[in-house]
Design an enzyme around this catalytic site. Structure first.
Site, PDB file in Angstrom:
ATOM      1  N   TYR A 144       0.827  -1.212   0.000  1.00 48.36           N
ATOM      2  CA  TYR A 144       0.000   0.000   0.000  1.00 48.36           C
ATOM      3  C   TYR A 144       0.858   1.258   0.000  1.00 48.36           C
ATOM      4  CZ  TYR A 144      -4.707  -1.844   0.862  1.00 48.36           C
ATOM      5  OH  TYR A 144      -5.927  -2.435   0.737  1.00 48.36           O
ATOM      6  N   LYS A 189       2.943 -14.923   2.911  1.00 54.90           N
ATOM      7  CA  LYS A 189       3.250 -15.680   1.689  1.00 54.90           C
ATOM      8  C   LYS A 189       4.763 -15.881   1.656  1.00 54.90           C
ATOM      9  CE  LYS A 189       2.007 -17.564  -2.264  1.00 54.90           C
ATOM     10  NZ  LYS A 189       1.187 -18.792  -2.346  1.00 54.90           N
ATOM     11  N   ASP A 221      -2.907 -18.164   0.774  1.00 54.39           N
ATOM     12  CA  ASP A 221      -3.839 -18.914  -0.088  1.00 54.39           C
ATOM     13  C   ASP A 221      -4.553 -19.995   0.720  1.00 54.39           C
ATOM     14  OD1 ASP A 221      -1.328 -20.083   0.135  1.00 54.39           O
ATOM     15  OD2 ASP A 221      -1.252 -20.845  -1.917  1.00 54.39           O
ATOM     16  N   ASP A 245      -6.528  -6.758   4.061  1.00 53.25           N
ATOM     17  CA  ASP A 245      -7.629  -6.122   3.327  1.00 53.25           C
ATOM     18  C   ASP A 245      -8.517  -7.191   2.718  1.00 53.25           C
ATOM     19  OD1 ASP A 245      -9.105  -4.048   2.003  1.00 53.25           O
ATOM     20  OD2 ASP A 245      -8.050  -4.592   0.160  1.00 53.25           O
ATOM     21  N   ASP A 249     -12.525  -8.900   4.191  1.00 52.57           N
ATOM     22  CA  ASP A 249     -13.795  -8.932   3.456  1.00 52.57           C
ATOM     23  C   ASP A 249     -14.329 -10.367   3.400  1.00 52.57           C
ATOM     24  OD1 ASP A 249     -13.473  -6.204   2.922  1.00 52.57           O
ATOM     25  OD2 ASP A 249     -14.158  -6.395   0.850  1.00 52.57           O
TER      26      ASP A 249
HETATM   27  C1  IPM Z   1     -10.514  -0.999   3.645  1.00 50.35           C
HETATM   28  C2  IPM Z   1     -10.715  -0.428   2.272  1.00 50.35           C
HETATM   29  C3  IPM Z   1      -9.563   0.504   1.945  1.00 50.35           C
HETATM   30  C4  IPM Z   1      -8.295  -0.327   1.956  1.00 50.35           C
HETATM   31  C5  IPM Z   1      -9.711   1.277   0.617  1.00 50.35           C
HETATM   32  C6  IPM Z   1     -10.984   2.062   0.577  1.00 50.35           C
HETATM   33  C7  IPM Z   1      -8.533   2.163   0.348  1.00 50.35           C
HETATM   34  O1  IPM Z   1     -10.852  -1.442   1.324  1.00 50.35           O
HETATM   35  O2  IPM Z   1     -10.441  -0.211   4.609  1.00 50.35           O
HETATM   36  O3  IPM Z   1     -10.454  -2.212   3.774  1.00 50.35           O
HETATM   37  O4  IPM Z   1      -7.924  -0.917   0.927  1.00 50.35           O
HETATM   38  O5  IPM Z   1      -7.647  -0.379   3.009  1.00 50.35           O
HETATM   39 MG    MG Z   2     -10.965  -3.371   2.198  1.00 50.51          MG
END
Ligand code: IPM
Ligand code: MG
Length: 369
Positions: A144, A189, A221, A245, A249
């Site tokens: 990042y 990884k 993975d 990240d 999710d």
């Molecule tokens: C998160 C989001 C952010 C990230 C984006 C919006 C930059 O996906 O907070 O998980 O990638 O960190």
């Molecule tokens: Mg995110």
């Protein structure tokens, strides 16, 4: 009875951000009234709306307001309107800038299932079990924040980690685990990446300082598969910025909706932390009063607990939410197939009703701060 005075910076952001932060602020005001605290809310432009009103996603006044606050409550940022802007000037750049400028190197994402919502998980109950884990994501380094280069022909992104950067977030993960089931799974990884090799070596070396905590390692993975196959094996997941990240999710999906998951972003002790739902700005839902405010509300409850030491107050809000869910109220994204859903504002009103129905015991605070 400890009555606290706190200044909270509110960054509603874009899309559904303003609706969900507004719900969270209402509940924080209820909390202040019930327990005799004084919370002052200061709102700042941030993200796409700040690009529109101030020409940049993170205006200096917003950053200054966040830095001088006791805690930051953020909604969500971004949307199609700003997607074609040059790389580095979009709303997302404001969020990364805020994380960097506030030195928020730890990101905590608790994956806790609400009892009444188990049926909306895509996993079968026997796999889901009593899954309850936390993801500790490094937030200020990795690919990042390494150098990004792009020409018409070629592009590259540099993934970098240093030992101190890994140690400071790993310490936090070990400390969280010490208060839970005493198990850290570090995800990397290391079979391919140098930055992951350093990560694994550093975490392993540090673990000697935490003899009571079990540490194991998984490749990312495999971990993404394990989260779906056997989520109950996890207690605290520790991982870098990029993998965190993605995995957060995926893990949020286990809870049934990304709309339910709060987060804490913090740096050194004593510095203001930032709280935000992990969902995005959902532009197609904005303004329709359908968004689920729970990610933002759980974030507010997390702020009470983690930044202000207000365990009783935090629990008071979470219990009210569970009672509303028990009574069958849902917003659209957390409704079981065929179930009835109510607008986001009605859902929030139901939670406030429950707060009033279970008043703070004598207005006494559970503060240890
Ligand atoms: C998160 C989001 C952010 C990230 C984006 C919006 C930059 O996906 O907070 O998980 O990638 O960190
Ligand atoms: Mg995110």
């Amino acid at each position: 009875m400890t009555q606290l005075r706190k200044t909270i910076a509110v960054l509603p952001g874009d899309g559904i951000g303003p609706e969900v932060t507004n719900a969270a602020v209402q509940l924080l005001k209820d909390c202040a009234a019930a327990f005799g605290h004084h919370f002052e809310f200061r709102e700042y432009p941030f993200g796409g709306n700040a690009i529109d009103s101030c020409g940049e996603p993170l205006p200096a006044a917003t950053l200054a307001g966040c830095r001088s606050s006791d805690g930051v409550l953020l909604g969500a940022i971004g949307g199609p309107k700003w997607e074609s802007l040059p790389f580095g000037t979009r709303p997302e750049a404001g969020l990364l800038g805020l994380r960097k400028q506030m030195n928020l190197y730890i990101n905590l994402r608790p994956i806790r299932l609400r009892p009444a919502l188990r049926a909306i998980s895509p996993l079968r109950p026997e796999r889901l079990g009593d899954s309850d884990f936390e993801i500790v994501r490094e937030l200020a380094g990795d690919i990042y924040f390494g150098e990004h280069k792009i020409t018409d022909e070629k592009a590259s992104d540099l993934a970098e980690y240093s030992v101190p950067e890994i140690e400071r977030v790993a310490r936090y993960a070990f400390e969280r685990a010490a208060a839970r089931k005493r198990h850290v799974t570090s995800i990397d990884k290391a079979n391919v990446l140098a930055s992951s090799t350093l990560w694994r070596n550093t975490v392993t070396a540090l673990s000697r300082e935490y003899p009571g905590i079990a540490l194991d390692h998984q490749y990312v993975d495999n971990a993404s598969m394990q989260i779906l196959l056997r989520p109950t094996q996890f207690d605290v997941i520790l991982t870098g910025n990029m993998f965190g990240d993605i995995l957060s999710d995926e893990a949020a999906a286990l809870a049934g909706s990304i709309g339910l998951i709060p987060s804490l972003s913090r740096g050194d002790k004593g510095q203001p932390a930032l709280y935000e739902p992990i969902h995005g700005s959902a532009p197609t839902l904005a303004g329709k009063d359908v968004a689920c405010p729970l990610g933002a509300i759980f974030s507010a409850a997390l702020m009470l607990r983690e930044s202000f030491g207000l365990e009783t107050e935090s629990q008071w809000i979470e219990d009210a939410i569970d009672r509303v869910l028990d009574r069958g109220y849902r917003t659209a994204d957390i409704a079981e197939p065929g179930a009835r859903s109510v607008p986001g504002s009605v859902f929030t009103a139901k939670i406030r009703e429950q707060l009033r129905a279970a008043p703070a015991a004598g207005g006494r605070s559970g503060s240890t701060a």
